[in-house]
Scaffold this motif. Structure first.
Motif, PDB file in Angstrom:
ATOM      1  N   HIS A   1      15.864  38.878   7.588  1.00 40.67           N
ATOM      2  CA  HIS A   1      16.504  37.892   6.723  1.00 40.67           C
ATOM      3  C   HIS A   1      17.878  38.376   6.279  1.00 40.67           C
ATOM      4  CE1 HIS A   1      12.748  35.631   6.499  1.00 40.67           C
ATOM      5  NE2 HIS A   1      13.477  34.660   6.007  1.00 40.67           N
TER       6      HIS A   1
ATOM      7  N   GLY B   1      26.168  33.903   5.394  1.00 37.81           N
ATOM      8  CA  GLY B   1      26.819  33.895   4.098  1.00 37.81           C
ATOM      9  C   GLY B   1      26.076  33.042   3.090  1.00 37.81           C
TER      10      GLY B   1
ATOM     11  N   ARG C   1      32.963  33.480   8.010  1.00 38.79           N
ATOM     12  CA  ARG C   1      32.517  34.743   8.606  1.00 38.79           C
ATOM     13  C   ARG C   1      32.631  34.720  10.119  1.00 38.79           C
ATOM     14  NH1 ARG C   1      28.010  37.017   4.352  1.00 38.79           N
ATOM     15  NH2 ARG C   1      29.368  36.524   2.610  1.00 38.79           N
TER      16      ARG C   1
ATOM     17  N   PRO D   1      24.790  39.748   0.301  1.00 46.33           N
ATOM     18  CA  PRO D   1      24.814  38.310   0.495  1.00 46.33           C
ATOM     19  C   PRO D   1      24.629  37.575  -0.827  1.00 46.33           C
ATOM     20  CG  PRO D   1      23.114  39.336   1.823  1.00 46.33           C
ATOM     21  CD  PRO D   1      23.691  40.393   0.993  1.00 46.33           C
ATOM     22  N   ASN D   2      25.132  36.353  -0.851  1.00 45.11           N
ATOM     23  CA  ASN D   2      25.052  35.579  -2.082  1.00 45.11           C
ATOM     24  C   ASN D   2      23.626  35.341  -2.532  1.00 45.11           C
ATOM     25  OD1 ASN D   2      27.753  35.363  -1.936  1.00 45.11           O
ATOM     26  ND2 ASN D   2      27.720  33.417  -0.845  1.00 45.11           N
ATOM     27  N   ASP D   3      22.742  35.241  -1.563  1.00 42.40           N
ATOM     28  CA  ASP D   3      21.391  34.851  -1.886  1.00 42.40           C
ATOM     29  C   ASP D   3      20.505  35.380  -0.785  1.00 42.40           C
ATOM     30  OD1 ASP D   3      19.301  33.392  -3.127  1.00 42.40           O
ATOM     31  OD2 ASP D   3      19.399  32.058  -1.411  1.00 42.40           O
ATOM     32  N   GLY D   4      19.269  35.666  -1.119  1.00 42.45           N
ATOM     33  CA  GLY D   4      18.372  36.112  -0.072  1.00 42.45           C
ATOM     34  C   GLY D   4      17.596  37.328  -0.506  1.00 42.45           C
ATOM     35  N   PRO D   5      17.081  38.087   0.459  1.00 44.58           N
ATOM     36  CA  PRO D   5      16.356  39.290   0.094  1.00 44.58           C
ATOM     37  C   PRO D   5      17.354  40.303  -0.434  1.00 44.58           C
ATOM     38  CG  PRO D   5      16.678  39.208   2.425  1.00 44.58           C
ATOM     39  CD  PRO D   5      17.214  37.942   1.884  1.00 44.58           C
ATOM     40  N   TRP D   6      16.943  41.427  -0.819  1.00 48.27           N
ATOM     41  CA  TRP D   6      17.776  42.472  -1.374  1.00 48.27           C
ATOM     42  C   TRP D   6      18.392  42.065  -2.703  1.00 48.27           C
ATOM     43  CZ3 TRP D   6      20.844  45.160   3.156  1.00 48.27           C
ATOM     44  CH2 TRP D   6      19.941  45.510   4.161  1.00 48.27           C
TER      45      TRP D   6
ATOM     46  N   TYR E   1      21.278  36.356   6.619  1.00 47.67           N
ATOM     47  CA  TYR E   1      22.049  35.970   5.432  1.00 47.67           C
ATOM     48  C   TYR E   1      23.456  36.527   5.492  1.00 47.67           C
ATOM     49  CZ  TYR E   1      18.405  33.662   2.773  1.00 47.67           C
ATOM     50  OH  TYR E   1      17.483  32.760   2.349  1.00 47.67           O
ATOM     51  N   ILE E   2      23.587  37.727   6.054  1.00 41.65           N
ATOM     52  CA  ILE E   2      24.930  38.309   6.125  1.00 41.65           C
ATOM     53  C   ILE E   2      25.810  37.479   7.056  1.00 41.65           C
ATOM     54  CG2 ILE E   2      26.198  40.277   7.060  1.00 41.65           C
ATOM     55  CD1 ILE E   2      23.944  42.022   5.818  1.00 41.65           C
TER      56      ILE E   2
ATOM     57  N   VAL F   1      22.332  24.562  -3.646  1.00 44.19           N
ATOM     58  CA  VAL F   1      23.444  24.447  -2.698  1.00 44.19           C
ATOM     59  C   VAL F   1      22.991  24.838  -1.304  1.00 44.19           C
ATOM     60  CG1 VAL F   1      25.751  25.220  -2.159  1.00 44.19           C
ATOM     61  CG2 VAL F   1      25.061  24.928  -4.531  1.00 44.19           C
TER      62      VAL F   1
END
Lengths: 383, 211
Positions: free
Chosen positions: A169, A177, A188, B34-39, A173-174, B78
């Motif tokens: 994930h 973005g 990106r 990242p803006n959102d997510g795991p971590w 996500y990276i 969003v």
């Protein structure tokens, strides 16, 4: 250990031959201008890409319109865009052909290991650059390709035994973005698309500067011919815009750039985790081939196993591409057939390899035949 | 080992200095994440998509078996949109099934309390996130979705994803929306919904992969 590695690298760096700059003797063989064509098309892509950057707007609302603007309003905008696209296609074709040439001609063997690994990595990077590039158009095909490609890593969290590390994930996500394909994704992808070329063109320049080799080992006639062909292609086959990306409607069938089609078919056949791991295994095999194939033989028929694997890869690439273009994938029928065919062919190749090695060993055992007696001299009579 | 006075003082002064440094640098680290997510280490609960109750349609629109309509469940969260429109949409389909089913899927998510013959599915394919289609005529699956021929008991309306040809059966026994062909690892996701009089009200959505 470290010293050995350093020595190995030094030795291979001496024989680095990325764009066939040292194969001047073989210039009459068209197979050996492929490397120079890689460099030529790369330069065309970079120059046209920089020109496109003048007008391109990397936003979800502006991208599609700005490309329409480039194609239809800017003088010769269609030419720049066409050159960018078709030269990029040419780049991928040339690297692929170059890789196949190196594979079947055994050029990846000592001292060509490093050349092979760099070229193989550049194929992968070229494909990444391709997929990040066509999202920038922000049409239906681009949107869904980006979405499906970037959902694949999320399945890395389901690798058995390893458990959910969150890494898959995180990768997604990276690149995205955020949780979905959107503005951050365009930004990106734009950076990656552009960054890959910039970083590697600098590395290539350093390489040329330090080795003092010719950058373009082609006759001006060939260069003009290639450029003229690209220009004609951009005029004759004006690059398609497609429809504006619509996140609520999936096109049928969904297709991507031609060099991804075979992988797309693979994604249909395999459970998603395997579809994510299989390309990684393919890349791993490609990078490690020089170390797997330990014989000194370079002729393809002298190393049957690796020859068969290469042919199988070629045949599957073509067959899968054809199948996805016809939109045929019967999940219950096709994968077992493919598995069976692969197993049979691989077993046959293995047998062939064994038989071949035994024959070679027997030949080595028998003493070489006595050299033929020298032909009687006839020099005096002839003169 | 003894700790000298000088060393103790050094450690004690280092703590606020390092703390200050971290405070100054922390906004910069924000860009690496990242803006959102795991971590998301410092949030207790991830930023889950929540939309609240929404009327998405009427039961009268689903008079006969296999009647269906598409709807969009707009979340206050969003997500993607090509025109910069800031709201998350989950494409959905509502369909009248020929028999009553329990709306609870294999992963244990309950879409509807009790039995229902009105079924709501998210059209986000659990495979790789494409929006799949409701296909009233199964022959179309065979023609345009890769040549799958459904067995006798599934020769009715099906759902098919154009991307990688996963086929879902909305009336699959014990698990409506289950995948019957294709690479999808699980069945279609559910909405949480209620039927209030004639209104079909969506109250939540099963969370999934990349929307």
């Amino acid at each position: 250990m470290l010293a050995n590695l350093k020595e190995w690298l030094q030795d291979r760096k001496q024989h680095l031959d990325l764009f066939d700059e040292t194969k001047t003797a073989k210039q009459d063989n068209p197979l050996y201008i492929i490397g120079s064509l890689v460099w030529l098309s790369w330069m065309v892509v970079i120059v046209s890409g920089v020109i496109l950057m003048l007008w391109y707007i990397p936003t979800t609302t502006g991208a599609y319109r700005s490309i329409e603007h480039i194609t239809y309003d800017i003088p010769f905008g269609w030419l720049v865009r066409g050159m960018h696209k078709y030269a990029a296609d040419m780049l991928i074709i040339c690297i692929t052909l170059r890789i196949y040439r190196m594979y079947f001609a055994g050029e990846y063997k000592k001292p060509g290991e490093l050349s092979w690994m760099i070229l193989f990595a550049s194929l992968v990077l070229g494909m990444i650059s391709g997929i990040t590039g066509y999202l920038l158009i922000w049409n239906q095909r681009a949107f869904w390709a980006a979405k499906t490609v970037l959902t694949v890593p999320t399945y890395y969290d389901e690798i058995p035994l390893l458990g959910n590390t969150g890494l898959g994930h995180a990768i997604t996500y990276i690149f995205l973005g955020g949780p979905a394909v959107g503005q951050a994704t365009i930004t990106r992808f734009y950076a990656i698309h552009f960054g890959i070329s910039v970083v590697f063109v600098i590395l290539a320049e350093v390489f040329f500067y330090r080795t003092r080799r010719r950058r373009l080992n082609l006759s001006p006639f060939v260069i003009v011919l290639v450029l003229a062909f690209l220009g004609w292609l951009s005029f004759e086959r004006l690059t398609d815009m497609g429809r504006w990306a619509n996140p609520n409607r999936t096109p049928l069938p969904i297709l991507s750039d031609w060099y991804f089609l075979a992988l797309y078919q693979l994604v249909k056949y395999m459970p998603p985790l395997w579809a994510g791991i299989a390309p990684a295994l393919l890349i791993g095999y490609g990078m490690l081939v020089p170390f797997l194939d330990r014989t000194k033989e370079t002729r393809p028929l002298e190393r049957p196993l690796f020859f068969t694997v290469g042919m199988l890869a070629l045949v599957y690439f073509i067959a899968f591409t054809a199948l996805i273009m016809l939109n045929i994938a019967v999940i219950s029928r096709d994968p077992p057939i493919i598995m069976a065919v692969t197993a049979v062919v691989m077993v046959a190749a293995f047998m062939w390899e064994l038989v071949h090695r035994r024959r070679k060993a027997r030949q080595a055992q028998t003493p070489p035949a006595r050299p033929a007696p020298p032909a009687p001299r006839a020099t005096a009579a002839a003169s | 080992m003894t700790v000298g006075r000088r060393r103790l003082l050094k450690v004690l002064t280092a703590i606020p200095v390092l703390g200050g440094l971290v405070a100054v640098l922390s906004p910069l680290f924000r860009f690496l994440k990242p803006n959102d997510g795991p971590w998301q280490i410092f949030t207790i609960k991830p930023d889950l998509p929540k939309g609240g109750a929404q009327v998405v349609g009427k039961t009268t629109a689903l008079a006969k078996p296999w009647d269906f309509f598409y709807f969009t469940y707009v979340q206050k969260f969003v997500q993607y949109d090509p025109t910069g429109y800031k709201a998350a949409n989950i494409a959905g389909v509502a369909v009248r099934l020929p028999k009553k089913v329990k709306f609870e899927n294999a992963s244990g998510f309950v879409g509807y309390k009790g039995e229902t013959d009105i079924a709501l599915f998210q059209r986000i394919c659990p495979h790789l996130g494409c929006i799949f289609n409701f296909i009233p005529d199964f022959h179309e699956i065979t023609a345009g979705y890769g040549g799958y021929v459904p067995p006798e008991f599934e020769k009715h309306a099906l759902m098919g994803c154009p991307c990688h040809l996963s086929i879902y059966d909305p009336a699959f026994p014990n698990d409506p929306g289950n995948v019957i062909s294709g690479p999808a690892p699980r069945g279609a996701r559910y909405f949480e919904f209620e039927i209030r009089g004639e209104d079909i009200v969506v109250t939540g959505a099963e969370l999934g992969g990349i929307a």
